[in-house]
Design a protein around this motif. Structure first.
Motif: not given
Ligand code: NAD
Length: 319
Positions: A13, A36, A38, A98, A123, A148, A184
């Motif tokens: 989500a 949910f 974030s 987390q 990452t 992180y 977000s």
């Molecule tokens: P995001 O915060 O939009 O998505 C993370 C999702 O995980 C959210 O929907 C949140 O509700 C859910 N979540 C968090 N903890 C949870 C738990 N304990 N149980 C169940 N659900 C849980 O972040 P994103 O930007 O979509 O990132 C997705 C993934 O990609 C992450 O692992 C992040 O570390 C990685 N990442 C993202 C980026 C970026 O630039 N956005 C860069 C490198 C890595």
């Protein structure tokens, strides 16, 4: 991946997860597990009601729901995490819980259920302040400078060891900054929020000279799926990013111009050695040679990815 596979996405989500979900639903049965924290229900709006989609509201830190979530799955895409790099400087256990503990809980549930394949979103921050730029996947030693980054590196290590010990297979994606619709967090969301509140002045964390690579989210999803189809080692590690980088002041200029603002004063916080916060890597560009050898190319460079993402975020008034 065979069409009609049964897939679990943790964090489906969220920003990247919801784009991955939309793509996978075209061919597969997909369950999303999300707490949910974030993630948003609006991100799932286009998928609700589809016969091949199932939503489970559950937390990876509560192993009870996990057995049900992984049962019968062919593959797990593990995206759930706390992705806020800055948080580690003020909360030193959040990423351990987390990211690392949550990943261990998931791997245990997979092991017990006999689910053999996992794709994991890691990452660029696992490289720390790399001396080699563009940074290739085999760069070392890996010395993250944020909690992180450390937590993601620990997750990579756990996944690799589970693969070797319990005959599993993994795809580990080391992402640059991913941007686009439904984003977000990160610099674009920060700038848009601040400029909506005060169109006359923009606070920029650090020196503004931190220079990094940005990739559009749909491009990112395409790269993730290509790695799965084209690389079949026990542990497959891939950098995913764009081929150039852009600095924070240039990003501010793009956001200001796309918001139609003029004469915005920039106020730099300075920060230690020009970093935006403790743990902020000042220069990041990933070598894409490995994924390019599979035939993938990013469709855009960083500034075009940012332009497109800013347009999408500006359409979303709640962003
Ligand atoms: P995001 O915060 O939009 O998505 C993370 C999702 O995980 C959210 O929907 C949140 O509700 C859910 N979540 C968090 N903890 C949870 C738990 N304990 N149980 C169940 N659900 C849980 O972040 P994103 O930007 O979509 O990132 C997705 C993934 O990609 C992450 O692992 C992040 O570390 C990685 N990442 C993202 C980026 C970026 O630039 N956005 C860069 C490198 C890595």
């Amino acid at each position: 991946m065979n069409s009609g596979s049964s897939i679990l996405i943790t964090g489906g989500a969220g920003f990247i997860g919801s784009h991955l979900l939309e793509r996978l639903l075209q061919e597969h049965d997909v369950t999303v597990l999300d707490n949910f924290s974030s993630g948003k229900r609006e991100n799932l709006a286009g998928c609700m009601g589809k016969a091949n989609f199932r939503l489970m509201q559950a937390d990876l830190l509560d192993p009870k729901g996990l057995d049900e979530a992984v049962a019968g799955k062919d593959m797990v895409f593990h995206l759930a995490a706390n992705p806020d790099v800055r948080l580690g400087a003020t909360n030193s256990s959040v990423h351990l819980r987390q990211n690392v503990i949550a990943t261990h809980n998931l791997l245990e549930a997979m092991r017990e259920a006999g689910v053999k394949k996992i794709a994991f979103t890691s990452t660029s921050t696992v490289y720390g302040e790399a001396k080699k730029i563009p940074t290739p996947e085999d760069y070392g030693p890996l010395l993250p400078i944020s909690l992180y980054g450390a937590s993601k590196l620990a997750c990579e290590a756990l996944i690799s060891s589970y693969c070797h010990t319990f005959d599993m297979q993994s795809w580990i994606y080391r992402f640059a900054n991913i941007v686009g619709e439904r984003g977000s967090h990160g610099v674009l969301v920060d700038f848009i929020r601040k400029l909506r509140q005060n169109p006359a002045e923009l606070e920029i964390l650090g020196s503004g000279r931190q220079k990094k690579s940005y990739l559009e989210v749909k491009d990112c999803v395409q790269a993730m799926l290509l790695c799965l189809d084209c690389s079949d080692e026990r542990v497959n590690v891939f950098n995913i990013g764009s081929e150039d980088s852009i600095d924070v002041t240039e990003i501010a200029d793009i956001v200001v111009s796309q918001m139609g603002l003029k004469d915005v004063g920039y106020r730099y916080t300075g920060g230690e050695e020009g970093r935006g916060w403790k743990g902020d890597v000042r220069s990041m560009l990933l070598s894409l040679e490995k994924i390019k050898s599979l035939g993938w190319r990013p469709k855009w460079g960083s500034s075009q990815a940012i332009r497109s993402a800013v347009q999408a975020l500006l359409r979303d008034k709640s962003a």
